[in-house]
Each structure stands twice: as C-alpha cells, then as structure tokens.
Design a protein around this motif. Structure first.
Motif: not given
Length: 362
Positions: A38, A42, A65, A68, A70, A72-74, A101
């Motif tokens: 995870e 992220t 979760r 994370y 960040s 949002n996912s990068q 995502l």
C-alpha cells in the motif's frame, strides 16, 4: 483478459489484465519490497512509474488503507506474478483495491525473468497494452516521459502540520505522510510548501530548519530549486531525504550518476561510516552521488550501502547540513533510520543556541 507488458527494447511479457483497462506507459521499476505494498503504490516517488513487484504473491494479508503515503495513487501501473484474494479485518483484496484506484495491472507475469532482464539491460520505459505488434513497440520508443514529475506531486498551496515545537519548513518534492508523522512525534511545528517556493517566501515563514523531501524524477530537472538551496543553506540547518539529498549535493557542485542496479527495496543494509553500525532501511532511488567528486567538495560521506558501496548519506563539514539517500521514515521497512530525524532536531537546536549566543554578543 489477456494483456501484455511491452518493454521499449521490444521484449514482451504476456499476462492477465486486472484493474483499469486503459493503456498505460511509464518508467518500469523493479520493486523488491516484501511488505508495505500500500505504501509503495501510494508513494509520490512512484509518479510516472510502472511498479513490478518481485514477491511471488501480492496481497496475502489484504490491503490496509491506513498505510497510505499520499491521498491518491501515484504510479502508472502494477505488474505482479500472482495475487491473493485475502482480506483481513474488513480490508479489501489487492485486485479490488487496484481497481478502485483506477490503476492498470497485469498478473501472471514471469517477474523473475522480468527482474533479470532489467538487471542486465537497465531501467527502461514500458507499457501495459492489449496488443504487442511492431506499432505498439514503436509507440513506446517514441514516447518521451515527462520531466515535470515533481510539479505533479508537490503541493500547490502551503499548509501547516501544527505542533508546539521547532518550526520546520518542508519543501514538498513528493512528500510522504510518514515524514510528517516522524516530525509530529518530535513535536515539530511543520509548514509544507511548494517545491518552487523562493528563498524569500521560505524565509518569511521564519523556520528553525528546512527539510527537502523525497520525490520522483531526475534532480537536474529542478535548477530553480537548486539555486534556492544555495541561498538557504547559508542561513538555516538543512536535511535532504532522497531527491532532496541529490538536490543539495548538486547545489554544492557534487555530481550524480544513475545506478546500473537501482535501489528499490524495503530492507537493505547501510553502514554508518564513523561507527561501523549497520542499519536496515528502505531504499527507493535510481540515482546516487558520484564518489569521485565527494573528495573535492565540502561534504563527508556518512553512510554507504553494504551491498554495492553506494553513497547513502553525506554531511557538510562546517554548515549544518545533513542528507540521506535512503528513506529514514521507512514506510515500508524497518525503523532503523528513525535516528536521522533525532540527529536533525539536535542539529537545529544546536544552531539555535549558537544564534542566541551571537545575538547576545551583538
């Protein structure tokens, strides 16, 4: 659904698609992380990257979760050998998480063969596609990866992470949440600013110290940030992490090189030069410092990678500047590197005391 991982040298790895069905292209990175999937997906460092995990089966313990790095996912895509549908305590499965995502994924890929190929030929562009003809390969070769990766992940607006201790300004090059957590544990009153903030804008915040964070891409793409460092380093204690390390080095006439075998692993041994102490820490970098030019600079090497001798930490001989190329905040990985934040706090407090003495005599 049959899909293909196509490398820019024309090598094709077939597999089964999951997640988003879009076609994606990015820098292919081999990740040897065994845990913290995870956090890896992220991590802002993965902006523009397709992550290929060498672990045989991904998601055996579900997805948490709370891990994370960040909002949002990068990353641009994920490549795995196989995945587990396991969930724990109400968590979601890896495949369902990737789907939520909107990240393209491909599984049942021979990741051992893929890792060996990249080790032999170096990191390269890749695409996850539905076909693997000559036209698809030509498209990958012609695509130029964007140089503005830091711009994409850096905060657009400054914001605080309040507390009651030292005031630390963090220049966001791709900041991980775990860095903020470590500063919060130490009561730091942090302010996070955009990577292109000027020296004047940062000085107007009256920091006690400044951190240049981790981030994606090539540090030579950020000449404005390098010039700002040259101004600020004469006035404030600095800590550089990952990309921040490389930018501070470039600001002081050091040179960087791209690693033949990049470091993307959550538990890699690093030796502290002065004491010989070994720490196992998270690595996520494709560049390092050229050791041929350290001797002529004002830096000394503080940490080296046990496996290949790569420089993993430097310190300025007379200015309050320290840098590490590894990720002391872990996430994922062991917590051996937490001491870096303690040493930086000591550096900042020492600089404040010296400033107080100077002011007393002025």
């Amino acid at each position: 659904m049959k899909r293909y991982l196509i490398l820019e040298d024309g090598t094709v790895f077939p597999g089964e698609g999951f997640g988003s069905s879009i076609i994606t292209t990015g820098q292919l990175v081999i990740s040897n992380n065994r845990t913290g999937i995870e956090q890896s997906v992220t991590d802002p460092d993965t902006e523009g990257q397709i992550l290929a995990f060498t672990i045989p089966s991904v998601g055996n313990s579900g997805i948490n979760r709370d891990f994370y790095e960040s909002i949002n996912s990068q990353c641009k895509g994920v490549v795995i050998g196989s995945s587990s549908l396991s969930t724990v305590d109400g968590s979601v499965s890896f495949e369902d998480w990737i789907t939520s995502l909107k990240i393209p994924g491909i599984k049942n890929v021979d990741v051992r063969a893929l890792a060996k190929h990249i080790a032999e030929h170096g990191e390269m562009k890749a695409s996850i596609m539905d076909t693997h003809d000559e036209h698809a390969i030509d498209q990958i070769k012609a695509l130029v990866l964007p140089p503005d990766l830091v711009k994409r992940v850096s905060t657009r607006q400054s914001y605080p992470n309040p507390n009651m201790g030292l005031k630390i300004v963090i220049v966001d090059l791709g900041l991980k949440y775990s860095i903020l957590r470590q500063l919060s544990y130490r009561d730091c009153n942090s302010i996070i600013v955009n990577y292109n903030s000027t020296a004047e804008e940062i000085e107007n915040l009256h920091p006690d110290g400044i951190i240049y964070s981790n981030g994606p891409g090539n540090p030579t793409d950020l000449p404005k940030t390098i010039k700002t460092i040259q101004i600020l380093q004469k006035r404030y204690p600095l800590l550089g992490i990952g990309l921040g390390n490389l930018l501070i080095a470039l600001a002081n006439d050091c040179r960087i090189i791209r690693l033949k075998e990049p470091h993307h692993e959550s538990s890699l041994a690093v030796k502290e030069v002065a004491s010989g102490k070994i720490d196992f820490v998270n690595h996520n970098h494709s560049y390092t410092l050229d050791d041929k030019y350290i001797g002529g600079s004002d830096f000394i090497v503080t940490n080296v990678c046990v496996a290949d001798g790569t420089i993993e930490g430097i310190r300025h001989e007379y200015l309050p500047i320290m840098c590490v190329l590894f990720e002391p905040e872990a996430a994922p990985g062991p917590t051996d590197g937490y001491y870096v934040f303690d040493e930086f706090i000591d550096l900042v407090e020492s600089a404040k005391k010296q400033e107080g003495v100077r002011n007393q005599w002025n």
